[in-house]
Design an enzyme around this catalytic site. Structure first.
Site, PDB file in Angstrom:
ATOM      1  N   HIS A 191      86.708 -11.751  29.237  1.00 23.42           N
ATOM      2  CA  HIS A 191      85.810 -11.678  28.081  1.00 23.42           C
ATOM      3  C   HIS A 191      86.629 -10.952  27.022  1.00 23.42           C
ATOM      4  O   HIS A 191      87.245  -9.943  27.332  1.00 23.42           O
ATOM      5  CB  HIS A 191      84.598 -10.775  28.290  1.00 23.42           C
ATOM      6  CG  HIS A 191      83.802 -10.986  29.525  1.00 23.42           C
ATOM      7  ND1 HIS A 191      82.521 -11.432  29.493  1.00 23.42           N
ATOM      8  CD2 HIS A 191      84.096 -10.773  30.831  1.00 23.42           C
ATOM      9  CE1 HIS A 191      82.041 -11.460  30.732  1.00 23.42           C
ATOM     10  NE2 HIS A 191      82.974 -11.068  31.560  1.00 23.42           N
ATOM     11  N   HIS A 233      85.500 -16.429  25.965  1.00 21.22           N
ATOM     12  CA  HIS A 233      85.689 -16.314  27.404  1.00 21.22           C
ATOM     13  C   HIS A 233      86.806 -17.245  27.808  1.00 21.22           C
ATOM     14  O   HIS A 233      86.758 -18.426  27.487  1.00 21.22           O
ATOM     15  CB  HIS A 233      84.384 -16.638  28.126  1.00 21.22           C
ATOM     16  CG  HIS A 233      83.322 -15.636  27.829  1.00 21.22           C
ATOM     17  ND1 HIS A 233      82.439 -15.775  26.793  1.00 21.22           N
ATOM     18  CD2 HIS A 233      83.055 -14.436  28.401  1.00 21.22           C
ATOM     19  CE1 HIS A 233      81.659 -14.705  26.743  1.00 21.22           C
ATOM     20  NE2 HIS A 233      82.013 -13.874  27.702  1.00 21.22           N
ATOM     21  N   LYS A 242      88.691  -2.919  31.387  1.00 19.34           N
ATOM     22  CA  LYS A 242      88.897  -3.458  30.049  1.00 19.34           C
ATOM     23  C   LYS A 242      89.970  -2.700  29.292  1.00 19.34           C
ATOM     24  O   LYS A 242      90.281  -1.548  29.614  1.00 19.34           O
ATOM     25  CB  LYS A 242      87.600  -3.433  29.258  1.00 19.34           C
ATOM     26  CG  LYS A 242      87.015  -2.044  29.136  1.00 19.34           C
ATOM     27  CD  LYS A 242      85.760  -2.020  28.271  1.00 19.34           C
ATOM     28  CE  LYS A 242      85.224  -0.611  28.165  1.00 19.34           C
ATOM     29  NZ  LYS A 242      84.231  -0.399  27.157  1.00 19.34           N
TER      30      LYS A 242
HETATM   31 ZN   LIG Z   1      81.315 -12.010  28.017  1.00 18.60          ZN
END
Ligand SMILES: [Zn+2]
Ligand SMILES: [Zn+2]
Length: 617
Positions: A492, A367, A446
């Site tokens: 992330h 992270h 993402k």
């Molecule tokens: Zn995460």
């Protein structure tokens, strides 16, 4: 005038390779009646769209064959998929591998009959009555769920299916197909509903392409990690332990350890810091993060002293608490927390497969918390990291951006900002990408990295996700240059993804013959006769002291047998020690592929292995 007439008028060549056409951008049958000024573009059979039409048409032919051969069978759905198609049937017994050749023969008959695919549009109610009469209750359910006023049906010979189309003009255009396997599948993927019998097939525009594909399948079967893994004594799975849980044997654990060491080194070199959080955390914390609301079905829960805890499906939360444990200044950013974090997720039993889909796995998770104006640079840094790591394994890859899903949290503004940041970073890095609408995580968009293995198969591994929500929910701040509190942005990301899955992919990519730097056993010493054992033992000791992963086969067995066994184990180097080697005090390494290196001293051999490892060969 039909689409076909219009194309003929255009004077297009190789009309027989045209299977459909785009009419004002919408794929239509060649028999479609287009509006007067419609724009018509041909779809060729060997184009992506053409193949999809071919494969979908082949699934209709299979359904017809199955209905003729197995009275009482009910048809459900049969889409085109990558390389082929499937169709799900409801029958009194599941279909078996032996049924496939019979069905294939029937399909060939239907192809030879060259039956036209005929489209008909009718009111939904009429279609429902039609399928009810035939006892096709799944089709009735599908039409009811569609909720459309009119539906279209396609008929070839004795078989009529509910279908949007388009289709090939006739069954005769199907030139090359093969049925490959059967499987169980729940109606609409729902475990509470009927278990159906699925038949998979592949179809191509010509025999040559089909043959090449079947060859690749055969090669893939040889490399199947679920078979090779236990054979090479890397891992096993056990009913007694539970589905989707992997047991690592000594060689597999060594492979895993090497991969993890490699990852730690690469992360530290890029200013990541290693951290670790517990595997079970209070349910209240999962409520705070939004996981309880949005990810609960994939989580396991337990009670400790009457308090509810959730077993972590993701590693984020502890990292948030580490960041929040003290006051952070803009000078401290970015913070990059790395954890080889073990997570548990509830995957449906039907999708579990070898190492590729498991219920317990370890991610190379990190992270990154940074100031919003650092986001772009951080994403680029991760993209470069991905490039470097994939390069080590020789993987090519493709990128895909997934945007906001229906079930999501966070403001429109944050979603736009995050999606923009990902796209900008890729464009500035000069990488091309596809967009996958609505497939983002619930907390942010993402980038998915799909790598291509030695057989050209694509696998999803690395992901890079932007998230403005968790920093908000955990009230994370940093003190800016202006002395005020600001909200950091967060990424992330995983590079290999799940280590288990990545190892599964590596086993198939290398066909179990790992490069020297990753091989659980790098060299094996094979003696010709017992006379050579004392010298072999000295070499063994020297190599071990030098950190080489080496073993010795000193059994009183024929050399040929020892070599064959070492080859089956896919050990990179065999050191054969006979009288010549014992007298001269050295080794003659033989490679897995049968090539021999020159005679060399043990020290020189250590140098060879060191060089392999440094170059990650
Ligand atoms: Zn995460
Ligand atoms: Zn269809």
């Amino acid at each position: 005038m039909t689409v076909r007439d219009a194309l003929e008028k255009k004077g297009l060549k190789s009309l027989d390779r045209i299977v459909a056409a785009k009419v004002d951008g919408i794929p239509r049958d060649l028999t479609w009646d287009p509006a007067e000024r419609a724009e018509i573009e041909p779809i060729y059979v060997d184009s992506g769209e053409g193949l999809e039409i071919l494969r979908h048409s082949t699934s209709h032919v299979m359904a017809m064959a199955v209905r003729e051969l197995f009275p009482g069978v009910k048809v459900t759905i049969g889409p085109a998929i990558e390389d082929g198609f499937y169709y799900d049937f409801d029958f009194e017994r599941p279909f078996r591998e032996e049924d496939l050749s019979v069905i294939e023969e029937k399909m060939k008959e239907i192809v030879r009959a060259n039956l036209p695919f005929e489209r008909k549009e009718l009111p939904a109610q009429e279609a429902i009555e039609f399928f009810q009469e035939q006892g096709e209750n799944y089709k009735v359910e599908l039409i009811r769920d569609l909720g459309a006023e009119n539906v279209s049906l396609y008929t070839q010979g004795s078989f009529t299916d509910l279908c949007r189309g388009p289709h090939l003009p006739s069954t005769g255009q199907i030139k090359a197909f093969h049925l490959i396997k059967v499987a169980g599948a729940y109606w609409r993927g729902d475990e509470k509903r009927a278990m159906l019998s699925r038949i998979y097939g592949v179809a191509f525009s010509d025999r040559k392409a089909l043959k090449a594909h079947l060859k690749r399948l055969e090669e893939a079967q040889k490399r199947n990690h679920a078979k090779l893994g236990p054979q090479l004594e890397l891992f096993s799975t056990h009913d007694e332990i539970g589905a989707g849980m992997v047991v690592w044997h000594p060689k597999g654990m060594m492979l895993r350890h090497l991969l993890e060491q490699f990852e730690i080194k690469e992360h530290l070199a890029r200013d990541y810091e290693m951290v670790r959080g517990p595997e079970i955390l209070k349910t209240d914390l999962w409520k705070k993060s939004g996981h309880f609301e949005h990810y609960r079905e994939n989580m396991y829960f337990t009670l400790i002293d009457d308090q509810s805890y959730g077993i972590k499906p993701m590693n984020c939360l502890s990292h948030m608490l580490i960041y929040g444990s003290k006051i952070r200044s803009y000078r401290d950013l970015p913070k990059r927390y790395f954890e080889l974090g073990t997570v548990h997720r509830h995957e449906r039993s039907g999708v579990l497969h070898g190492l590729l889909r498991v219920r317990e796995f370890t991610q190379d998770d990190a992270h990154i918390l940074c100031a919003p104006d650092q986001l772009n640079g951080e994403i680029k840094g991760v993209l470069e990291f991905v490039r470097d790591i994939m390069g080590v394994f020789g993987f090519e890859y493709e990128l895909e951006v997934s945007t906001r899903p229906e079930k999501s949290i966070g403001s429109d503004e944050d979603w736009e900002l995050a999606t923009g940041a990902l796209i900008e970073a890729m464009e500035e890095t000069g990488l091309s990408y596809d967009i996958n609408e609505g497939d983002g995580a619930f907390y942010g968009p993402k980038i998915d990295v799909k790598l291509k293995d030695a057989l050209g198969r694509r696998w999803q591994c690395a992901t890079i996700q932007c998230d403005f929500t968790l920093p908000e929910r955990f009230d994370l701040v940093y003190v800016g240059k202006d002395g005020q509190k600001h909200r950091p942005a967060m990424i992330h990301r995983v590079i290999l993804g799940a280590i288990e899955r990545f190892i599964g992919i590596l086993i198939e990519h290398y066909a179990g013959a790992f490069p020297v730097w990753l091989a659980p056993v790098q060299a094996t010493i094979l003696t010709v006769t017992d006379r050579n054992n004392p010298f072999a033992e000295t070499v063994l000791e020297n190599l071990k002291l030098a950190g080489i992963r080496v073993k010795a086969d000193l059994r009183n067995e024929k050399l040929g047998l020892k070599v064959r066994e070492a080859q089956l184990e896919k050990i990179p180097y065999m050191l054969i020690i006979g009288d010549n080697e014992s007298e001269k005090g050295g080794v003659t390494p033989r490679l897995r592929n049968g090539d021999n290196l020159e005679f060399m001293t043990a020290d020189a051999f250590i140098g060879t292995i060191d060089k392999d490892c440094r170059q990650r060969r």
